[in-house]
Scaffold this motif. Structure first.
Motif, PDB file in Angstrom:
ATOM      1  N   MET A  11       7.385  14.350   3.596  1.00  0.00           N
ATOM      2  CA  MET A  11       6.416  15.429   3.726  1.00  0.00           C
ATOM      3  C   MET A  11       6.505  16.424   2.568  1.00  0.00           C
ATOM      4  N   VAL A  12       5.380  17.067   2.295  1.00  0.00           N
ATOM      5  CA  VAL A  12       5.303  18.132   1.300  1.00  0.00           C
ATOM      6  C   VAL A  12       5.603  19.460   1.991  1.00  0.00           C
ATOM      7  N   LEU A  13       6.545  20.204   1.451  1.00  0.00           N
ATOM      8  CA  LEU A  13       6.907  21.503   2.022  1.00  0.00           C
ATOM      9  C   LEU A  13       6.003  22.588   1.451  1.00  0.00           C
ATOM     10  N   ILE A  14       5.385  23.344   2.348  1.00  0.00           N
ATOM     11  CA  ILE A  14       4.593  24.502   1.952  1.00  0.00           C
ATOM     12  C   ILE A  14       5.360  25.751   2.343  1.00  0.00           C
ATOM     13  N   LYS A  15       5.668  26.584   1.356  1.00  0.00           N
ATOM     14  CA  LYS A  15       6.310  27.872   1.618  1.00  0.00           C
ATOM     15  C   LYS A  15       5.292  28.985   1.437  1.00  0.00           C
ATOM     16  N   THR A  16       5.225  29.853   2.424  1.00  0.00           N
ATOM     17  CA  THR A  16       4.289  30.981   2.389  1.00  0.00           C
ATOM     18  C   THR A  16       5.017  32.317   2.356  1.00  0.00           C
ATOM     19  N   LEU A  22       4.582  24.929  -3.198  1.00  0.00           N
ATOM     20  CA  LEU A  22       4.684  23.606  -2.593  1.00  0.00           C
ATOM     21  C   LEU A  22       5.756  22.803  -3.314  1.00  0.00           C
ATOM     22  N   SER A  23       6.429  21.949  -2.569  1.00  0.00           N
ATOM     23  CA  SER A  23       7.443  21.090  -3.174  1.00  0.00           C
ATOM     24  C   SER A  23       7.514  19.772  -2.410  1.00  0.00           C
ATOM     25  N   SER A  27      11.470  19.029  -5.373  1.00  0.00           N
ATOM     26  CA  SER A  27      10.859  19.297  -6.680  1.00  0.00           C
ATOM     27  C   SER A  27       9.534  20.033  -6.498  1.00  0.00           C
ATOM     28  N   PRO A  28       9.296  21.098  -7.267  1.00  0.00           N
ATOM     29  CA  PRO A  28       8.061  21.869  -7.116  1.00  0.00           C
ATOM     30  C   PRO A  28       6.822  21.066  -7.478  1.00  0.00           C
ATOM     31  N   ILE A  29       5.746  21.327  -6.781  1.00  0.00           N
ATOM     32  CA  ILE A  29       4.447  20.726  -7.067  1.00  0.00           C
ATOM     33  C   ILE A  29       3.537  21.822  -7.607  1.00  0.00           C
ATOM     34  N   SER A  30       2.983  21.591  -8.758  1.00  0.00           N
ATOM     35  CA  SER A  30       2.071  22.564  -9.360  1.00  0.00           C
ATOM     36  C   SER A  30       0.635  22.231  -8.956  1.00  0.00           C
ATOM     37  N   ILE A  31      -0.029  23.189  -8.337  1.00  0.00           N
ATOM     38  CA  ILE A  31      -1.423  23.014  -7.923  1.00  0.00           C
ATOM     39  C   ILE A  31      -2.318  23.809  -8.869  1.00  0.00           C
ATOM     40  N   VAL A  32      -3.228  23.124  -9.523  1.00  0.00           N
ATOM     41  CA  VAL A  32      -4.230  23.801 -10.345  1.00  0.00           C
ATOM     42  C   VAL A  32      -5.490  23.932  -9.492  1.00  0.00           C
ATOM     43  N   TRP A  33      -5.708  25.113  -8.953  1.00  0.00           N
ATOM     44  CA  TRP A  33      -6.810  25.334  -8.031  1.00  0.00           C
ATOM     45  C   TRP A  33      -8.140  25.241  -8.768  1.00  0.00           C
ATOM     46  N   GLU A  34      -9.042  24.461  -8.215  1.00  0.00           N
ATOM     47  CA  GLU A  34     -10.364  24.283  -8.821  1.00  0.00           C
ATOM     48  C   GLU A  34     -11.199  25.565  -8.740  1.00  0.00           C
ATOM     49  N   GLY A  88      -3.633  15.581  -8.146  1.00  0.00           N
ATOM     50  CA  GLY A  88      -2.753  15.433  -9.301  1.00  0.00           C
ATOM     51  C   GLY A  88      -1.753  14.312  -9.130  1.00  0.00           C
ATOM     52  N   ALA A  89      -0.569  14.510  -9.715  1.00  0.00           N
ATOM     53  CA  ALA A  89       0.467  13.466  -9.708  1.00  0.00           C
ATOM     54  C   ALA A  89       0.884  13.090  -8.290  1.00  0.00           C
TER      55      ALA A  89
END
Length: 207
Positions: A11-16, A22-23, A27-34, A88-89
């Motif tokens: 699972m992808v961890l979402i921290k708020t 997100l990670s 490992s961190p996931i970089s989100i490029v918001w459209e 993305g990746a």
């Protein structure tokens, strides 16, 4: 030592708490918001998490006062941009649809605020039943998860602010309940530490 945030490996961890991140497997996931609206839509779905939300409600939240035709067009574009933001990746489909309702795809996400609510409410209930050791375990886990304000980068959004306020109140209840647990266990050092933490938390939240 209390439990850490439990995240299934796939699972992808979402921290708020303390800011959105997100990670995956540490490992961190970089989100490029459209678009900024796509990001806001995602944040609103974090609040509802496992609940279906009708398109019209989300349209009114994001574009208040917008007519139905323009709102539906805006929503379709924004939802498409939200999905594209996650292409993305580590490509995932962040949102599921059911007719005109959508919700977060919680089968692939682990959300810290949802786990916080679960551990906090479980600990408070167990304390009320007199299950002190179990209450401490859940309350300490909740305390560990709450690392700061909910989505602080959105200070003026009314819906996010309302959720932030509710989580702050629940966190104060966690600290109060932990104080009772430590008192019942005769752990005076922990009682003193929690009392100080409550005072600090109250000052920060009143700034």
């Amino acid at each position: 030592m209390s439990e850490q945030l439990s995240v299934p490996e796939e699972m992808v961890l979402i921290k708020t708490f303390g800011g959105l991140s997100l990670s995956y497997q540490g490992s961190p996931i970089s989100i490029v918001w459209e678009s900024q609206k796509a990001r806001i839509l995602f944040c609103y779905l974090l609040i509802s998490y496992d609940q279906w939300v009708h398109r019209d409600k989300l349209i009114e939240m994001i574009w208040p006062g917008c007519d139905m035709v323009a709102g539906a067009k805006n929503f379709k574009t924004t939802l498409s941009r939200l999905r594209k933001s996650f292409s993305g990746a580590r490509s995932v489909n962040p949102v599921l649809s059911l007719g005109e309702a959508i919700r977060l795809n919680y089968n692939i996400f682990s959300l810290d605020s949802s786990q916080f609510k679960y551990h906090a409410s479980s600990g408070i209930k167990m304390l009320a039943r007199g299950e002190i050791a179990a209450a401490r375990k859940y309350l300490e886990a909740a305390q560990d998860i709450y690392l700061g304000d909910f989505l602080p980068e959105e200070p003026f959004d009314s819906f996010i602010s309302a959720e932030r306020s509710e989580l702050e109140q629940l966190y104060r209840s966690v600290l109060t309940s932990l104080e009772k647990v430590y008192h019942l266990e005769g752990n005076s050092d922990a009682v003193e530490a929690i009392t100080i933490l409550k005072k600090v938390s109250a000052v920060v939240q009143n700034i």
